[in-house]
Design an enzyme around this catalytic site. Structure first.
Site, PDB file in Angstrom:
ATOM      1  N   CYS A  92     -14.834  40.043  49.692  1.00  0.00           N
ATOM      2  CA  CYS A  92     -13.625  40.762  49.281  1.00  0.00           C
ATOM      3  C   CYS A  92     -12.415  40.465  50.164  1.00  0.00           C
ATOM      4  O   CYS A  92     -11.303  40.899  49.851  1.00  0.00           O
ATOM      5  CB  CYS A  92     -13.894  42.262  49.252  1.00  0.00           C
ATOM      6  SG  CYS A  92     -15.316  42.700  48.242  1.00  0.00           S
TER       7      CYS A  92
ATOM      8  N   HIS B 199     -10.449  45.479  41.143  1.00  0.00           N
ATOM      9  CA  HIS B 199     -10.767  44.633  42.292  1.00  0.00           C
ATOM     10  C   HIS B 199     -11.406  43.310  41.875  1.00  0.00           C
ATOM     11  O   HIS B 199     -12.617  43.161  41.903  1.00  0.00           O
ATOM     12  CB  HIS B 199     -11.700  45.404  43.233  1.00  0.00           C
ATOM     13  CG  HIS B 199     -12.223  44.629  44.387  1.00  0.00           C
ATOM     14  ND1 HIS B 199     -11.451  43.732  45.111  1.00  0.00           N
ATOM     15  CD2 HIS B 199     -13.460  44.621  44.967  1.00  0.00           C
ATOM     16  CE1 HIS B 199     -12.190  43.208  46.073  1.00  0.00           C
ATOM     17  NE2 HIS B 199     -13.406  43.724  46.006  1.00  0.00           N
TER      18      HIS B 199
ATOM     19  N   CYS C 190     -12.633  46.025  53.668  1.00  0.00           N
ATOM     20  CA  CYS C 190     -14.031  45.750  53.973  1.00  0.00           C
ATOM     21  C   CYS C 190     -14.465  44.583  53.095  1.00  0.00           C
ATOM     22  O   CYS C 190     -13.770  44.209  52.153  1.00  0.00           O
ATOM     23  CB  CYS C 190     -14.898  46.972  53.688  1.00  0.00           C
ATOM     24  SG  CYS C 190     -14.842  47.503  51.942  1.00  0.00           S
TER      25      CYS C 190
END
EC number: 2.3.1.16
Length: 436
Positions: A99, A392, A422
Site C-alpha cells: 500500500c 484504496h 501502513c
C-alpha cells in the site's frame, strides 16, 4: 552528524511537486470493470501531461507501481512510457511496496533528482481489483510443465490421471500474508481487540470519512485533481469516486455484520476500505527546472521515512513507526504540522495508530523516545475524508495522498503536511511536504 534530511540536489534546490492527478476511484467490478491497471496508468499519465502542458519528451524518468501485477505486462512503467508519447529512451521501471507503492515511486524519482541524474520525472501507481491474474493450482501448474516435456500420448495421459477435479479450479490472487497466512482484515481485528477499539468508534470514524469526502466533492475542491475517465467501449464515463456514501447516516453502519470474526468481531465492510480500481501520478522536478519552465509547484518534499515491523502482531502500525522518523528528519514535532493525512485502510487500524501517537508508553518501549509522538488534533486530520470513503487502489493511494494534501494546503495559504500509510508486510511510510 545532523539528523536533518537534505531533500535537495547538489545546487541546494528542493524537490518540487509540480502537479498531481488521479482517476476517480471505483469499487471492484463497477465503472472500471475490464479496464486494466496499465490502461488506467496510461490514462492518468496522458491526462496529467496534457493538463500541465508538459512536453512528454522532457520526461527523463518514470517510476510506476502496481501491487496486483499482471503477468502479461510485468513492467507497467515501461508500458506507460511506450503508450504516452515519451521518448523511447526514457528510463522507466516498476516498483511494489504494497500500500506504500506510489510513495516508493515518488521517493525513487526524488532521489534521482537529488543525485543530479535527472531533473524531471513522473511517479505514481495503479491497481485493478477487477482485472486480476487468476492462477491455477500448484498441482495443475506442475502438470502443465510436465505436459510440455511429455513425448507420447501415454505419458500425457499419465500426467492427467494425477489430477483431481479440485486441481482444475481457478485460483484467485492471495489476500493473506505469505509469511503468516493472516489477512489484513484479521490483523485489523487483532488491533481492535488489543487496543480496545469499539465498533462504535470504528463506525464513527467511517461515518466522518464519508461525510467529509461527500462535502469535499460537493465543494468542487477535487475537480482539478480528479480526471474524467472515459472507458471502453467509450459509451460511458466516470467523473467521481463511487464508493462515497452520500448522506451518510451513522446508525446505518451498525446494521452490518462483522466480516472477519463473525462471532466477536467489530471490523465490517462499512468500516474498512473496499477493493478498488484506480490510478494516480505526480510530476516531480528540481526547483530550478520547475521555475525555468514557468511552473508554480503545488508543494515540495521536506522529508520521508520508511519503516518495517513484525508481521504477526500489529502489522498495520506502520505510521506510528515511520512518522517520528520523518518528523525528526524534518526537524519538526507533530504539533508543528498544518495538516495530517493518514491512509485509512481500516477504521480499527487508523484508530490504533492514533492511540499510539499519543502514547508515551509506546514511544518509550517501541520507539526509544522519552515523549509521545503527540496527540492528533482532529481539526488537522484527514480533513477532506480518507480512504474509507475514497477507496484504496493499493498502488495509487500514496500519490493520491500527496496531491490531496498539497492542494489543500495551497487552498489554506500554505504550511506543512504529513502523509502516512501502513502497508502489508509490516511496512510503513511517512512523507512531509511543505507548501508556499
Amino acid at each position: 552528524m545532523s539528523d536533518r534530511q537534505q531533500v535537495t540536489n547538489a545546487k541546494g534546490e528542493r524537490i518540487a511537486i509540480v502537479a498531481g492527478l488521479r482517476t476517480p476511484f471505483a469499487k471492484q467490478a463497477t465503472a472500471f470493470h475490464g479496464v486494466s491497471a496499465l490502461d488506467m496508468g496510461k490514462m492518468v499519465v496522458n491526462e496529467l501531461l496534457a493538463r500541465s502542458e508538459l512536453d512528454p519528451k522532457l520526461i527523463e524518468q518514470l517510476v510506476y507501481g502496481q501491487v496486483v501485477q499482471m503477468p502479461a505486462a510485468p513492467n507497467i512503467a515501461r508500458e506507460i512510457v511506450l503508450g504516452t508519447g515519451m521518448n523511447v529512451s526514457t528510463d522507466a521501471y516498476s516498483v511494489t511496496r504494497a500500500c506504500a507503492t506510489s510513495f516508493q515511486s515518488a521517493v525513487n524519482v526524488a532521489e534521482s533528482i537529488m543525485t543530479g541524474n535527472i531533473e524531471i520525472g513522473i511517479a505514481g501507481g495503479a491497481d485493478s481489483s477487477s482485472v486480476l491474474p487468476i492462477g491455477v493450482s500448484k498441482k495443475l501448474a506442475h502438470a502443465l510443465v510436465d505436459l510440455n516435456k511429455a513425448r507420447s500420448f501415454g505419458q500425457k495421459l499419465q500426467i492427467f490421471r494425477r489430477l483431481g477435479i479440485k486441481d482444475l479450479l481457478p485460483v484467485p490472487p492471495a489476500v493473506a500474508e505469505y509469511s503468516t497466512g493472516l489477512s489484513m482484515g484479521q490483523t485489523a481485528e487483532q488491533m481492535a481487540k488489543t487496543y480496545n477499539i469499539s465498533r462504535a468508534d470504528q463506525d464513527a470514524l467511517a461515518h466522518r470519512s464519508h461525510t467529509l469526502a461527500s462535502e469535499t466533492w460537493a465543494s468542487g475542491h477535487l475537480r482539478d485533481e480528479v480526471m474524467v475517465a472515459h472507458v471502453p467501449p467509450y459509451k460511458q464515463f466516470i467523473d467521481r469516486d463511487n464508493n462515497i456514501r452520500e448522506n451518510s447516516v451513522l446508525e446505518s453502519y451498525a446494521k452490518l455484520r462483522p466480516a472477519f470474526d463473525k462471532q466477536h468481531g467489530t471490523v465490517t465492510a462499512a468500516n474498512s476500505t473496499p477493493l478498488t480500481d484506480g490510478a494516480s501520478a505526480i510530476i516531480l522536478m528540481s526547483e530550478g527546472r520547475a521555475k525555468a519552465l514557468g511552473y508554480q509547484p503545488i508543494g515540495y518534499i521536506k522529508s520521508y521515512a520508511f519503516s518495517a515491523i513484525d508481521v504477526w502482531q500489529d502489522m498495520l502500525m506502520g505510521p506510528s513507526y515511520a512518522t517520528p522518523l520523518a518528523l525528526k528528519r524534518a526537524g519538526m514535532e507533530l504539533e508543528d504540522l498544518t495538516l495530517i493525512e493518514m491512509h485509512e485502510a481500516f477504521a480499527a487500524q487508523t484508530l490504533a495508530n492514533m492511540q499510539m501517537f499519543a502514547s508515551k508508553k509506546f514511544a518509550e518501549e517501541k520507539l526509544g523516545r522519552n515523549r509521545a509522538i503527540g496527540e492528533i488534533d482532529m481539526s488537522k486530520f484527514n480533513v477532506l475524508g480518507g480512504s474509507l470513503a475514497y477507496g484504496h487502489p493499493f498502488a495509487a493511494t500514496g500519490t493520491r495522498l500527496i496531491t490531496q494534501v498539497c492542494r489543500e494546503l495551497k487552498r489554506r495559504g500554505g504550511g506543512t503536511g504529513l502523509t502516512t500509510a501502513c502497508a502489508a508486510g509490516g511496512l510503513g511510510v511517512a512523507m512531509i511536504v511543505e507548501v508556499e
